[in-house]
Scaffold this motif. Structure first.
Motif, PDB file in Angstrom:
ATOM      1  N   TRP A   5       0.841  -1.203   0.000  1.00 25.56           N
ATOM      2  CA  TRP A   5       0.000   0.000   0.000  1.00 25.56           C
ATOM      3  C   TRP A   5       0.882   1.261   0.000  1.00 25.56           C
ATOM      4  CZ3 TRP A   5      -5.474   0.795   0.617  1.00 25.56           C
ATOM      5  CH2 TRP A   5      -5.853   2.061   1.023  1.00 25.56           C
ATOM      6  N   ASP A   6       1.853   1.286   0.895  1.00 26.60           N
ATOM      7  CA  ASP A   6       2.720   2.472   1.026  1.00 26.60           C
ATOM      8  C   ASP A   6       3.598   2.687  -0.201  1.00 26.60           C
ATOM      9  OD1 ASP A   6       1.641   2.906   3.510  1.00 26.60           O
ATOM     10  OD2 ASP A   6       3.367   2.130   4.619  1.00 26.60           O
ATOM     11  N   SER A   7       4.018   1.600  -0.850  1.00 27.27           N
ATOM     12  CA  SER A   7       4.950   1.731  -1.979  1.00 27.27           C
ATOM     13  C   SER A   7       4.257   1.917  -3.313  1.00 27.27           C
ATOM     14  CB  SER A   7       5.855   0.497  -2.049  1.00 27.27           C
ATOM     15  OG  SER A   7       5.089  -0.666  -2.316  1.00 27.27           O
ATOM     16  N   GLY A   8       2.950   1.752  -3.348  1.00 25.37           N
ATOM     17  CA  GLY A   8       2.215   2.026  -4.573  1.00 25.37           C
ATOM     18  C   GLY A   8       1.976   0.853  -5.480  1.00 25.37           C
ATOM     19  N   ILE A   9       2.100  -0.382  -4.972  1.00 22.97           N
ATOM     20  CA  ILE A   9       1.698  -1.534  -5.769  1.00 22.97           C
ATOM     21  C   ILE A   9       0.184  -1.485  -5.962  1.00 22.97           C
ATOM     22  CG2 ILE A   9       1.514  -4.059  -5.794  1.00 22.97           C
ATOM     23  CD1 ILE A   9       4.182  -4.203  -4.397  1.00 22.97           C
ATOM     24  N   ASN A  10      -0.260  -1.773  -7.181  1.00 20.24           N
ATOM     25  CA  ASN A  10      -1.679  -1.675  -7.521  1.00 20.24           C
ATOM     26  C   ASN A  10      -2.285  -3.044  -7.823  1.00 20.24           C
ATOM     27  OD1 ASN A  10      -1.791   1.482  -9.419  1.00 20.24           O
ATOM     28  ND2 ASN A  10      -1.183   1.055  -7.330  1.00 20.24           N
ATOM     29  N   VAL A  11      -3.575  -3.150  -7.591  1.00 19.44           N
ATOM     30  CA  VAL A  11      -4.312  -4.301  -8.093  1.00 19.44           C
ATOM     31  C   VAL A  11      -4.191  -4.323  -9.611  1.00 19.44           C
ATOM     32  CG1 VAL A  11      -6.640  -5.247  -8.395  1.00 19.44           C
ATOM     33  CG2 VAL A  11      -5.893  -4.418  -6.147  1.00 19.44           C
ATOM     34  N   ARG A  12      -4.037  -5.494 -10.158  1.00 21.98           N
ATOM     35  CA  ARG A  12      -3.850  -5.793 -11.585  1.00 21.98           C
ATOM     36  C   ARG A  12      -2.404  -5.617 -12.052  1.00 21.98           C
ATOM     37  NH1 ARG A  12      -8.958  -3.696 -11.376  1.00 21.98           N
ATOM     38  NH2 ARG A  12      -8.287  -1.558 -11.771  1.00 21.98           N
ATOM     39  N   ASP A  13      -1.516  -5.173 -11.187  1.00 18.06           N
ATOM     40  CA  ASP A  13      -0.095  -5.180 -11.540  1.00 18.06           C
ATOM     41  C   ASP A  13       0.368  -6.620 -11.733  1.00 18.06           C
ATOM     42  OD1 ASP A  13       0.058  -2.449 -11.345  1.00 18.06           O
ATOM     43  OD2 ASP A  13       1.171  -2.422  -9.441  1.00 18.06           O
ATOM     44  N   GLU A  14       1.220  -6.832 -12.726  1.00 17.23           N
ATOM     45  CA  GLU A  14       1.878  -8.126 -12.872  1.00 17.23           C
ATOM     46  C   GLU A  14       3.245  -8.038 -12.206  1.00 17.23           C
ATOM     47  OE1 GLU A  14       3.997 -11.024 -16.203  1.00 17.23           O
ATOM     48  OE2 GLU A  14       2.878  -9.246 -16.856  1.00 17.23           O
ATOM     49  N   ILE A  15       3.507  -8.930 -11.277  1.00 16.15           N
ATOM     50  CA  ILE A  15       4.827  -8.955 -10.634  1.00 16.15           C
ATOM     51  C   ILE A  15       5.732  -9.851 -11.458  1.00 16.15           C
ATOM     52  CG2 ILE A  15       6.108  -9.486  -8.536  1.00 16.15           C
ATOM     53  CD1 ILE A  15       3.662  -8.929  -6.925  1.00 16.15           C
ATOM     54  N   ILE A  16       6.773  -9.243 -12.004  1.00 11.71           N
ATOM     55  CA  ILE A  16       7.679  -9.979 -12.895  1.00 11.71           C
ATOM     56  C   ILE A  16       8.872 -10.534 -12.141  1.00 11.71           C
ATOM     57  CG2 ILE A  16       9.143  -9.787 -14.948  1.00 11.71           C
ATOM     58  CD1 ILE A  16       7.316  -7.479 -15.859  1.00 11.71           C
ATOM     59  N   GLN A  52       7.834  -1.129 -14.722  1.00  8.40           N
ATOM     60  CA  GLN A  52       8.264  -0.210 -13.666  1.00  8.40           C
ATOM     61  C   GLN A  52       8.971  -0.997 -12.576  1.00  8.40           C
ATOM     62  OE1 GLN A  52       5.303   2.576 -12.086  1.00  8.40           O
ATOM     63  NE2 GLN A  52       3.927   2.051 -13.762  1.00  8.40           N
ATOM     64  N   GLN A  53       9.846  -0.319 -11.849  1.00 13.13           N
ATOM     65  CA  GLN A  53      10.452  -0.939 -10.672  1.00 13.13           C
ATOM     66  C   GLN A  53      10.084  -0.116  -9.442  1.00 13.13           C
ATOM     67  OE1 GLN A  53      14.234  -3.180 -10.588  1.00 13.13           O
ATOM     68  NE2 GLN A  53      14.989  -1.491  -9.318  1.00 13.13           N
ATOM     69  N   LEU A  54       9.568  -0.807  -8.435  1.00 14.09           N
ATOM     70  CA  LEU A  54       9.148  -0.152  -7.202  1.00 14.09           C
ATOM     71  C   LEU A  54      10.055  -0.584  -6.055  1.00 14.09           C
ATOM     72  CD1 LEU A  54       5.275  -0.654  -7.477  1.00 14.09           C
ATOM     73  CD2 LEU A  54       6.609   1.360  -8.147  1.00 14.09           C
ATOM     74  N   ARG A  55      10.309   0.346  -5.159  1.00 10.73           N
ATOM     75  CA  ARG A  55      11.121   0.079  -3.967  1.00 10.73           C
ATOM     76  C   ARG A  55      10.169  -0.122  -2.786  1.00 10.73           C
ATOM     77  NH1 ARG A  55      14.013   2.867   0.078  1.00 10.73           N
ATOM     78  NH2 ARG A  55      16.166   2.126   0.373  1.00 10.73           N
ATOM     79  N   VAL A  56      10.174  -1.334  -2.214  1.00 13.43           N
ATOM     80  CA  VAL A  56       9.213  -1.695  -1.176  1.00 13.43           C
ATOM     81  C   VAL A  56       9.942  -2.048   0.117  1.00 13.43           C
ATOM     82  CG1 VAL A  56       7.309  -3.211  -0.555  1.00 13.43           C
ATOM     83  CG2 VAL A  56       7.688  -2.625  -2.962  1.00 13.43           C
ATOM     84  N   THR A  57       9.614  -1.332   1.180  1.00 14.62           N
ATOM     85  CA  THR A  57      10.175  -1.630   2.496  1.00 14.62           C
ATOM     86  C   THR A  57       9.199  -2.513   3.266  1.00 14.62           C
ATOM     87  OG1 THR A  57      11.346   0.488   2.537  1.00 14.62           O
ATOM     88  CG2 THR A  57      11.042  -0.661   4.643  1.00 14.62           C
ATOM     89  N   LEU A  58       9.642  -3.717   3.613  1.00 14.20           N
ATOM     90  CA  LEU A  58       8.758  -4.664   4.289  1.00 14.20           C
ATOM     91  C   LEU A  58       8.395  -4.181   5.689  1.00 14.20           C
ATOM     92  CD1 LEU A  58      10.300  -8.120   3.284  1.00 14.20           C
ATOM     93  CD2 LEU A  58       8.174  -7.085   2.456  1.00 14.20           C
ATOM     94  N   LEU A  59       7.125  -4.340   6.017  1.00  9.63           N
ATOM     95  CA  LEU A  59       6.612  -3.973   7.337  1.00  9.63           C
ATOM     96  C   LEU A  59       6.224  -5.231   8.105  1.00  9.63           C
ATOM     97  CD1 LEU A  59       4.314  -0.978   6.319  1.00  9.63           C
ATOM     98  CD2 LEU A  59       6.699  -0.894   7.101  1.00  9.63           C
ATOM     99  N   LYS A  60       5.912  -5.064   9.371  1.00 14.62           N
ATOM    100  CA  LYS A  60       5.494  -6.187  10.208  1.00 14.62           C
ATOM    101  C   LYS A  60       4.097  -6.655   9.809  1.00 14.62           C
ATOM    102  CE  LYS A  60       4.404  -7.490  14.977  1.00 14.62           C
ATOM    103  NZ  LYS A  60       4.316  -7.060  16.395  1.00 14.62           N
ATOM    104  N   ASP A  61       3.934  -7.965   9.780  1.00 17.40           N
ATOM    105  CA  ASP A  61       2.622  -8.544   9.543  1.00 17.40           C
ATOM    106  C   ASP A  61       1.784  -8.346  10.802  1.00 17.40           C
ATOM    107  OD1 ASP A  61       0.400 -10.019   8.916  1.00 17.40           O
ATOM    108  OD2 ASP A  61       1.491 -11.831   8.326  1.00 17.40           O
ATOM    109  N   THR A  62       0.726  -7.559  10.689  1.00 22.25           N
ATOM    110  CA  THR A  62      -0.109  -7.243  11.858  1.00 22.25           C
ATOM    111  C   THR A  62      -1.327  -8.157  11.980  1.00 22.25           C
ATOM    112  OG1 THR A  62      -1.338  -5.604  10.558  1.00 22.25           O
ATOM    113  CG2 THR A  62       0.585  -4.825  11.794  1.00 22.25           C
ATOM    114  N   ARG A  63      -1.448  -9.107  11.090  1.00 24.48           N
ATOM    115  CA  ARG A  63      -2.607  -9.992  11.141  1.00 24.48           C
ATOM    116  C   ARG A  63      -2.499 -10.958  12.315  1.00 24.48           C
ATOM    117  NH1 ARG A  63      -2.173 -12.156   5.122  1.00 24.48           N
ATOM    118  NH2 ARG A  63       0.002 -12.112   5.854  1.00 24.48           N
ATOM    119  N   GLY A  64      -3.630 -11.224  12.928  1.00 20.65           N
ATOM    120  CA  GLY A  64      -3.664 -12.158  14.044  1.00 20.65           C
ATOM    121  C   GLY A  64      -4.110 -13.539  13.600  1.00 20.65           C
ATOM    122  N   SER A  65      -3.884 -14.496  14.487  1.00 22.20           N
ATOM    123  CA  SER A  65      -4.412 -15.850  14.296  1.00 22.20           C
ATOM    124  C   SER A  65      -5.139 -16.198  15.577  1.00 22.20           C
ATOM    125  CB  SER A  65      -3.274 -16.846  14.025  1.00 22.20           C
ATOM    126  OG  SER A  65      -3.773 -18.157  13.910  1.00 22.20           O
TER     127      SER A  65
END
Length: 600
Positions: free
Chosen positions: A514-525, A563-576
């Motif tokens: 979300w923060d880095s601007g990846i969009n729905v329908r983007d193809e990750i190569i 395009q090339q995007l620079r993505v900084t990984l964040l903590k997974d906040t999802r619970g189980s």
């Protein structure tokens, strides 16, 4: 004296006969000339509405399914005739209304065709094997005359032999049924074909099951289990308001869903799923859910849900009560019937908690607003729905759980949600013969139990997480997060593979993507110079070996451009999340917990 009384009787009889003859009458004839092409033919006869013109309308939605579906789009070849079969001028004056120049004719006939080829519990489906008719999408009504009774004669295709519907049969007229008004007609689906029909009696009510499309169901087992559900549900309210009830079950290769009606329901199921225990219990949950609606929605209801406006949306904030409470009781009924163990029941509740707490939309939309916006959001999800909305089913079920537990604890196990729903049914449906406002229901609950429940109703109108343990602890249970303390990186996307390409299907609010601007329908190569394999396994490998704060260089294709995007990984906040017994539960807490999960 005798002669005078006879003459008076004759005069009275003549007057009554004359009055009956002049009453408006509407009769439909339903036939199937081209079922293989997915059409049903309708002839609507209107008598004793002598006006210069009349407007006939098709509903735009069907009760229980809160979306404007524009059923009029499927109407073709509408024509009108007088009693001598002389054509009358017709004009379509808006999307679902036809104006007929009736010229004060005493008899009027409207003929039209309806196309139906959509598989669902709320839309028409017609083919060479059977016809399912959703009445709101089939029958026109005369504007201003919804209160008129209606009669329907069904002429099955030559290859079909059975009719299943909750409508009342007309004595002496095979294939003919009657409805006291159009609200009842629109609430009475019709199945025509060669369905497998079997019956049982439970709670003093005759029940019919119409199985469409075959399947590997065990009639004896299904009957026995449905009887248990019917009797457990009836025990809550103390009365079953029907004389006859019809289950119409459409069995597909892969099917699901249900829609409640006044004395019937339509269910979707997987035809070969009945021998799989998990799938079978899931189907029983659907049966329990829709059957519970017999009381809770179809009779006990918010003011806004009846009488209906069939031309537009009917807004209510109370679906968290109507659908949410029902979603709570469907699994609770299965537990009481012995179809769910304590562990599996708690797992079902935990699933709702995981669904709500791991959905970003929980911070944006309340259960009440989800209800109000069902018309534009719930039935029209898009790629951003998880970030902006929640389900009033899931969150409503959790609010119902909290309410049930609070009442149990506050009354030392003497009262619970069952008791207040029974009291509400008696108060609003039986005595006052109307729907309720939310505040009225809250007040009634507090009067019946002596317990303030403002916190529950406030929570329904508030966004954010619920304080589950405040209520679960009182009956000896707690919610725990198995991910608590874990430090895992998360990219924040969901993907699918299409033609060997890894495509983004969802981006979570506040995540790295979300923060880095990846969009729905983007193809990750590629990621960090490594091309992704066709199944996205390389993406999983990268995430499993990365750490929070790592920077990924993600190569994507968007609208044909690289395009090339620079993505900084964040903590997974999802619970189980899971619900477990309190390790140090007191004797009283354990006692209340046994009442909550009792099978008695």
């Amino acid at each position: 004296m005798k002669k005078i009384r006879t003459n008076l009787f004759l005069l009275m009889t003549t007057a009554v006969t004359s009055t009956a003859a002049s009453q408006p009458r509407i009769h439909f004839e339903v036939s199937f000339k081209e079922p293989q092409a997915h059409y049903v033919e309708i002839k609507m006869e209107i008598e004793n509405l002598q006006r210069d013109f009349i407007d006939v309308k098709m509903p735009v939605w069907t009760p229980g399914s809160y979306l404007v579906r524009e059923y009029a789009k499927n109407v073709e070849s509408l024509e009108a005739f007088d009693g001598k079969d002389t054509p009358l001028a017709t004009e379509k004056i808006n999307k679902n209304t036809w104006r007929i120049a009736s010229k004060k004719n005493r008899t009027l006939t409207v003929q039209y065709r309806v196309y139906g080829f959509e598989v669902s519990v709320r839309t028409n489906f017609i083919d060479d094997s059977h016809a399912f008719l959703s009445p709101a999408g089939t029958f026109l009504f005369v504007d201003g005359f919804l209160e008129l009774p209606a009669e329907v004669t069904i002429l099955p295709h030559a290859s079909w032999s059975k009719i299943s519907t909750g409508l009342e049969p007309v004595a002496g007229k095979p294939g003919t049924y009657q409805a006291a008004d159009f609200d009842i007609l629109f609430d009475s689906p019709i199945e025509v074909g060669n369905q497998d029909v079997f019956t049982f009696e439970a709670a003093g009510v005759l029940h019919e099951i119409a199985m469409v499309g075959g399947g590997n169901y065990d009639k004896e087992r299904l009957t026995k289990d449905c009887i248990a559900i019917v009797e457990e549900a009836t025990a809550i309210f103390g009365v079953n308001p029907n004389k006859r009830y019809v289950f119409i079950v459409h069995n597909y290769q892969s099917g699901g869903g249900g829609l409640e009606h006044l004395n019937s329901t339509v269910l979707g199921a997987s035809r070969n799923g009945y021998q799989n225990e998990r799938s079978y219990v899931g189907f029983l949950g659907l049966v329990a859910h829709e059957y519970f609606h017999l009381w809770h929605v179809k009779r006990l209801r918010p003011l806004e849900l009846g009488p209906f406006d069939y031309d537009a949306e009917n807004y209510t904030t109370a679906l968290w009560i109507m659908e949410g409470f029902t979603a709570y009781f469907d699994n609770l009924l299965l537990r009481r019937c012995g179809f769910l163990t304590e562990t599996s029941y708690l797992q079902a509740l935990s699933s709702d908690i995981n669904t709500i707490e791991n959905r970003p939309g929980n911070q944006v939309q309340s259960a009440a607003s989800a209800s109000f916006d069902a018309w534009i959001k719930y039935y029209r999800p898009d790629e951003n729905s998880a970030n902006t909305s929640i389900s009033y089913y899931n969150k409503g079920a959790l609010l119902a759980m909290m309410l049930d537990l609070k009442l149990l604890a506050g009354t030392n196990g003497e009262k619970r949600l069952d008791d207040v729903l029974k009291a509400a049914y008696e108060t609003f449906y039986v005595q006052k013969k109307r729907g309720f406002e939310e505040l009225e229901l809250q007040t009634l609950i507090e009067q019946v139990t002596g317990i303030s429940v403002a916190d529950i109703f406030d929570a329904a109108h508030t966004t954010g997480s619920l304080d589950y343990n405040r209520y679960l602890n009182a009956v000896g249970y707690e919610v725990i997060d198995y991910n608590d303390g874990r430090e895992l990186p998360d990219l924040g996307i969901s993907t699918s593979v299409s033609d060997g390409r890894v495509l983004v299907t969802g981006v979570g609010r506040g995540t790295a993507a979300w923060d880095s601007g990846i969009n729905v329908r983007d193809e990750i190569i590629a990621i960090n110079g490594e091309r992704l394999d066709a199944h996205g396994k390389e993406l999983n490998r990268v995430l499993q070996t990365a750490a929070i704060g790592d920077v990924l260089h993600v190569l994507i294709a968007r609208d044909g451009k690289i395009q090339q995007l620079r993505v900084t990984l964040l903590k997974d906040t999802r619970g189980s999340f899971g619900i477990i017994p309190l390790a140090d539960a007191t004797v009283e807490q354990q006692r209340l917990g046994k009442i909550w999960l009792s099978q008695e």
